[in-house]
Each structure stands twice: as C-alpha cells, then as structure tokens.
Design a protein around this motif. Sequence first.
Motif, PDB file in Angstrom:
ATOM      1  N   SER A  42     -52.065  10.739 -67.286  1.00  0.00           N
ATOM      2  CA  SER A  42     -52.681  10.504 -65.984  1.00  0.00           C
ATOM      3  C   SER A  42     -53.543  11.700 -65.591  1.00  0.00           C
ATOM      4  CB  SER A  42     -51.591  10.312 -64.934  1.00  0.00           C
ATOM      5  OG  SER A  42     -50.891  11.535 -64.733  1.00  0.00           O
ATOM      6  N   PRO A  43     -54.350  11.573 -64.542  1.00  0.00           N
ATOM      7  CA  PRO A  43     -55.081  12.746 -64.051  1.00  0.00           C
ATOM      8  C   PRO A  43     -54.165  13.915 -63.707  1.00  0.00           C
ATOM      9  CG  PRO A  43     -55.986  10.748 -63.082  1.00  0.00           C
ATOM     10  CD  PRO A  43     -54.745  10.337 -63.821  1.00  0.00           C
ATOM     11  N   TYR A  44     -52.925  13.615 -63.294  1.00  0.00           N
ATOM     12  CA  TYR A  44     -51.981  14.674 -62.951  1.00  0.00           C
ATOM     13  C   TYR A  44     -51.631  15.496 -64.189  1.00  0.00           C
ATOM     14  CZ  TYR A  44     -51.430  11.970 -58.681  1.00  0.00           C
ATOM     15  OH  TYR A  44     -51.670  11.305 -57.505  1.00  0.00           O
ATOM     16  N   ALA A  45     -51.434  14.823 -65.316  1.00  0.00           N
ATOM     17  CA  ALA A  45     -51.127  15.526 -66.554  1.00  0.00           C
ATOM     18  C   ALA A  45     -52.316  16.351 -67.019  1.00  0.00           C
ATOM     19  CB  ALA A  45     -50.709  14.530 -67.638  1.00  0.00           C
ATOM     20  N   ARG A  46     -53.504  15.764 -66.961  1.00  0.00           N
ATOM     21  CA  ARG A  46     -54.701  16.486 -67.405  1.00  0.00           C
ATOM     22  C   ARG A  46     -55.002  17.671 -66.501  1.00  0.00           C
ATOM     23  NH1 ARG A  46     -56.010  11.084 -68.253  1.00  0.00           N
ATOM     24  NH2 ARG A  46     -57.244  10.881 -66.349  1.00  0.00           N
ATOM     25  N   VAL A 218     -59.276  21.503 -59.306  1.00  0.00           N
ATOM     26  CA  VAL A 218     -58.987  20.710 -58.111  1.00  0.00           C
ATOM     27  C   VAL A 218     -58.722  19.274 -58.547  1.00  0.00           C
ATOM     28  CG1 VAL A 218     -59.804  19.910 -55.858  1.00  0.00           C
ATOM     29  CG2 VAL A 218     -60.539  22.155 -56.728  1.00  0.00           C
ATOM     30  N   LEU A 219     -57.591  18.722 -58.121  1.00  0.00           N
ATOM     31  CA  LEU A 219     -57.284  17.307 -58.314  1.00  0.00           C
ATOM     32  C   LEU A 219     -57.229  16.690 -56.926  1.00  0.00           C
ATOM     33  CD1 LEU A 219     -56.467  14.901 -60.104  1.00  0.00           C
ATOM     34  CD2 LEU A 219     -54.086  15.615 -59.823  1.00  0.00           C
ATOM     35  N   LEU A 220     -58.116  15.736 -56.694  1.00  0.00           N
ATOM     36  CA  LEU A 220     -58.357  15.262 -55.336  1.00  0.00           C
ATOM     37  C   LEU A 220     -58.347  13.746 -55.292  1.00  0.00           C
ATOM     38  CD1 LEU A 220     -59.329  16.266 -52.467  1.00  0.00           C
ATOM     39  CD2 LEU A 220     -61.639  16.077 -53.339  1.00  0.00           C
ATOM     40  N   GLU A 221     -57.553  13.173 -54.386  1.00  0.00           N
ATOM     41  CA  GLU A 221     -57.690  11.745 -54.097  1.00  0.00           C
ATOM     42  C   GLU A 221     -58.712  11.598 -52.976  1.00  0.00           C
ATOM     43  OE1 GLU A 221     -54.386   8.595 -53.600  1.00  0.00           O
ATOM     44  OE2 GLU A 221     -55.136   8.958 -51.552  1.00  0.00           O
ATOM     45  N   VAL A 222     -59.720  10.780 -53.229  1.00  0.00           N
ATOM     46  CA  VAL A 222     -60.801  10.584 -52.267  1.00  0.00           C
ATOM     47  C   VAL A 222     -60.826   9.129 -51.833  1.00  0.00           C
ATOM     48  CG1 VAL A 222     -63.288  10.704 -51.884  1.00  0.00           C
ATOM     49  CG2 VAL A 222     -62.177  12.415 -53.336  1.00  0.00           C
ATOM     50  N   HIS A 223     -60.900   8.919 -50.517  1.00  0.00           N
ATOM     51  CA  HIS A 223     -61.174   7.591 -49.975  1.00  0.00           C
ATOM     52  C   HIS A 223     -62.680   7.512 -49.765  1.00  0.00           C
ATOM     53  CE1 HIS A 223     -57.039   6.080 -48.775  1.00  0.00           C
ATOM     54  NE2 HIS A 223     -56.804   7.281 -49.297  1.00  0.00           N
ATOM     55  N   SER A 246     -62.322   8.982 -61.624  1.00  0.00           N
ATOM     56  CA  SER A 246     -61.661   7.802 -62.188  1.00  0.00           C
ATOM     57  C   SER A 246     -61.045   6.994 -61.051  1.00  0.00           C
ATOM     58  CB  SER A 246     -60.586   8.201 -63.211  1.00  0.00           C
ATOM     59  OG  SER A 246     -59.579   9.001 -62.601  1.00  0.00           O
ATOM     60  N   GLN A 247     -60.683   5.760 -61.382  1.00  0.00           N
ATOM     61  CA  GLN A 247     -60.008   4.915 -60.402  1.00  0.00           C
ATOM     62  C   GLN A 247     -58.869   4.186 -61.086  1.00  0.00           C
ATOM     63  OE1 GLN A 247     -62.144   1.527 -58.566  1.00  0.00           O
ATOM     64  NE2 GLN A 247     -61.342   2.223 -56.586  1.00  0.00           N
ATOM     65  N   ALA A 248     -57.686   4.286 -60.510  1.00  0.00           N
ATOM     66  CA  ALA A 248     -56.526   3.592 -61.067  1.00  0.00           C
ATOM     67  C   ALA A 248     -56.751   2.088 -60.986  1.00  0.00           C
ATOM     68  CB  ALA A 248     -55.268   3.973 -60.305  1.00  0.00           C
ATOM     69  N   GLY A 254     -60.876  -1.239 -54.072  1.00  0.00           N
ATOM     70  CA  GLY A 254     -60.521  -0.454 -52.899  1.00  0.00           C
ATOM     71  C   GLY A 254     -61.332   0.819 -52.823  1.00  0.00           C
ATOM     72  N   SER A 255     -60.952   1.696 -51.901  1.00  0.00           N
ATOM     73  CA  SER A 255     -61.734   2.918 -51.671  1.00  0.00           C
ATOM     74  C   SER A 255     -61.178   4.137 -52.379  1.00  0.00           C
ATOM     75  CB  SER A 255     -61.790   3.215 -50.168  1.00  0.00           C
ATOM     76  OG  SER A 255     -60.525   3.643 -49.688  1.00  0.00           O
ATOM     77  N   VAL A 256     -60.013   4.020 -53.029  1.00  0.00           N
ATOM     78  CA  VAL A 256     -59.296   5.192 -53.537  1.00  0.00           C
ATOM     79  C   VAL A 256     -59.753   5.563 -54.946  1.00  0.00           C
ATOM     80  CG1 VAL A 256     -57.031   6.173 -54.076  1.00  0.00           C
ATOM     81  CG2 VAL A 256     -57.302   4.650 -52.106  1.00  0.00           C
ATOM     82  N   PHE A 257     -60.185   6.809 -55.105  1.00  0.00           N
ATOM     83  CA  PHE A 257     -60.609   7.347 -56.399  1.00  0.00           C
ATOM     84  C   PHE A 257     -59.909   8.681 -56.642  1.00  0.00           C
ATOM     85  CE2 PHE A 257     -63.944   4.479 -55.183  1.00  0.00           C
ATOM     86  CZ  PHE A 257     -64.413   3.937 -56.373  1.00  0.00           C
ATOM     87  N   SER A 258     -59.761   9.034 -57.926  1.00  0.00           N
ATOM     88  CA  SER A 258     -59.248  10.350 -58.309  1.00  0.00           C
ATOM     89  C   SER A 258     -60.394  11.200 -58.835  1.00  0.00           C
ATOM     90  CB  SER A 258     -58.169  10.221 -59.387  1.00  0.00           C
ATOM     91  OG  SER A 258     -57.008   9.624 -58.868  1.00  0.00           O
ATOM     92  N   LEU A 259     -60.422  12.418 -58.412  1.00  0.00           N
ATOM     93  CA  LEU A 259     -61.481  13.349 -58.814  1.00  0.00           C
ATOM     94  C   LEU A 259     -60.827  14.587 -59.410  1.00  0.00           C
ATOM     95  CD1 LEU A 259     -64.450  14.370 -56.501  1.00  0.00           C
ATOM     96  CD2 LEU A 259     -63.078  16.098 -57.677  1.00  0.00           C
ATOM     97  N   LEU A 260     -61.215  14.951 -60.618  1.00  0.00           N
ATOM     98  CA  LEU A 260     -60.713  16.152 -61.274  1.00  0.00           C
ATOM     99  C   LEU A 260     -61.876  17.106 -61.492  1.00  0.00           C
ATOM    100  CD1 LEU A 260     -58.507  17.826 -62.613  1.00  0.00           C
ATOM    101  CD2 LEU A 260     -58.920  16.548 -64.740  1.00  0.00           C
ATOM    102  N   ALA A 261     -61.773  18.283 -60.868  1.00  0.00           N
ATOM    103  CA  ALA A 261     -62.816  19.303 -60.978  1.00  0.00           C
ATOM    104  C   ALA A 261     -62.252  20.512 -61.715  1.00  0.00           C
ATOM    105  CB  ALA A 261     -63.305  19.701 -59.591  1.00  0.00           C
ATOM    106  N   THR A 262     -62.942  20.930 -62.762  1.00  0.00           N
ATOM    107  CA  THR A 262     -62.495  22.088 -63.558  1.00  0.00           C
ATOM    108  C   THR A 262     -63.644  23.066 -63.736  1.00  0.00           C
ATOM    109  OG1 THR A 262     -63.050  20.951 -65.618  1.00  0.00           O
ATOM    110  CG2 THR A 262     -60.801  20.699 -64.801  1.00  0.00           C
ATOM    111  N   ARG A 263     -63.306  24.318 -63.930  1.00  0.00           N
ATOM    112  CA  ARG A 263     -64.340  25.319 -64.186  1.00  0.00           C
ATOM    113  C   ARG A 263     -64.617  25.363 -65.693  1.00  0.00           C
ATOM    114  NH1 ARG A 263     -66.089  27.642 -59.858  1.00  0.00           N
ATOM    115  NH2 ARG A 263     -64.745  27.818 -58.007  1.00  0.00           N
ATOM    116  N   PRO A 264     -65.899  25.379 -66.083  1.00  0.00           N
ATOM    117  CA  PRO A 264     -66.230  25.380 -67.518  1.00  0.00           C
ATOM    118  C   PRO A 264     -65.782  26.658 -68.203  1.00  0.00           C
ATOM    119  CG  PRO A 264     -68.218  25.631 -66.154  1.00  0.00           C
ATOM    120  CD  PRO A 264     -67.081  25.377 -65.207  1.00  0.00           C
TER     121      PRO A 264
END
Length: 264
Positions: A42-46, A218-223, A246-248, A254-264
């Motif tokens: 899942s995004p949480y694991a990554r 940053v792991l962010l749930e966005v509406h 990504s979206q589950a 729906g409006s809920v998306f997951s956003l994963l932001a990482t530094r290169p």
Amino acid sequence: MSDQPGQSAHPAVECDLPDGRSVMGIHPMETVTLWGEIAGDSPYARASAGLGPDDVILDIGAHIGLASMRFAEQAPGARILSFEPAPVTYACLADNVTRHVPTGTAFPQAVGGEEGTGELTFHPFNSSTSTLHVDPEDDLRNFKAFVDNTEVPGDARELMLSAFGEKQTVTVDVTTVTAVVKEHGIERIGLLKIDVERGELEVMRGIDTGLWPRIQRVLLEVHDIDGRLGRIVAELAGLGFEVTVSQAPVFVGGSVFSLLATRP
C-alpha cells in the motif's frame, strides 16, 4: 442525531486483524476494512520503507493507530508520534500504540493551521470520517462511491446511510506541525503522514516555510474538492518533492486520493 460530547454509541471493542493480532477499535468491520487499505503493498508501506531508527514519523489523524502499526513494521526503531483528537478513538490509539508500536507515543490532539481548539464532528458508526471540516455533500459522494465499489446490497445501504447520519460534537485541542517539532525537539521528519478528512490544507499551512527542507517524505490523503489535489501536487513539487497520486479502488468515483511525495 446525538450531541453527547465525546461519547460513542458503541464503546471500544477488541478486534482481530487478519494477521492474528488483536487491536482495540470502534467497530470490527471498520477496523478490518481499514487494515485492508493499509496492509500489503500500500502507499503506507511504500512511504515508510527504508526509514530507520534515526527517523521520526508523524502520524497526523492516526485514528486507532493502524497506520502507525504499519510504519513500525516497515521502519523498525523509528520514533513515531501519533495524533488523534476524538476521545474514544484516542483511547483505542493509545492502547494499540502501547501494544504494537514499541517506539510510538500517542497524543490526544488534532493538528491544523494554528494552535487552539476546534469543534470535532465525531461519527460513532464510521469513526474514521470524523472531522473538524464538515462537508455533508462530500461525505455522501464518498459514501456512495464506497457502497457502489464494494457492491453493498440495497437494504444494507439504507441502514449504513442512516447510521452515517449519526454524529456528535466535541471540543478538542489543536496544535500544528511546527509546534510539535519545537516541543519534541525534532530535527528531521522522515515521514509526515496526514489523514484529516478535508483538513489537509490547514495542516500544511501550519508548517513554517523553514521546516519544509527538514521533511523527507509526505503521505497525504486529499479530498479533491475545487481542484485541491492539483494545488497540493503543485505546491509540493515547488518544495522539491517528486509526487505520485493514486486512488484506492473503493474510492473510485469519490473525492479521496492518496498522494506520496518524496525527495529525489
């Protein structure tokens, strides 16, 4: 509708996860459903993979602590600070952190744009949707997406919708990420996870500009309301992050998306 502050229509109960562990939760079905979104690849694991003992993870909107448990599995030894303002939910979080997150600490606070207090709307039959930012139209959109994507029978939909209308309000303490960093002497944030039911922009506004370079992921749930997803992606890209969205499957439509932001 109930207005008893801080009191759930159902007390916390022991729930069994598919992996055999026991946790405290509000409803067993909600707990198992949420764990299904968090476990596995899942995004949480990554988001937490590769973090270690020198890292700090902030779990903002920790609910009963399932994400914190996943982070502890992925990043052994990392210091995990978990924040959840709803009193009944916080009691579950504190118990689960004690049992399953050996390097974790739970805090009974919301995190937002400024320090103070706020009025939390608590949904006793769907506690993970409790929020400081009420939007019945968005709630209904995501409820319909969930029942459509999980093929809930029609009669059960009516019962679920009726239960979802139950709510309670409670005044909670609100802090900011910047205040947390100062109070706990945090030099570097390995992962900032935010899941606050439409309060994500406020949490970001509570981060001083000079703190952002010290945040690695940053792991962010966005509406995604009024173009919010695009704005947040652009803002994080401007801060030097590489962003994936990504979206589950249960939220398609729906409006809920997951956003994963990482530094290169």
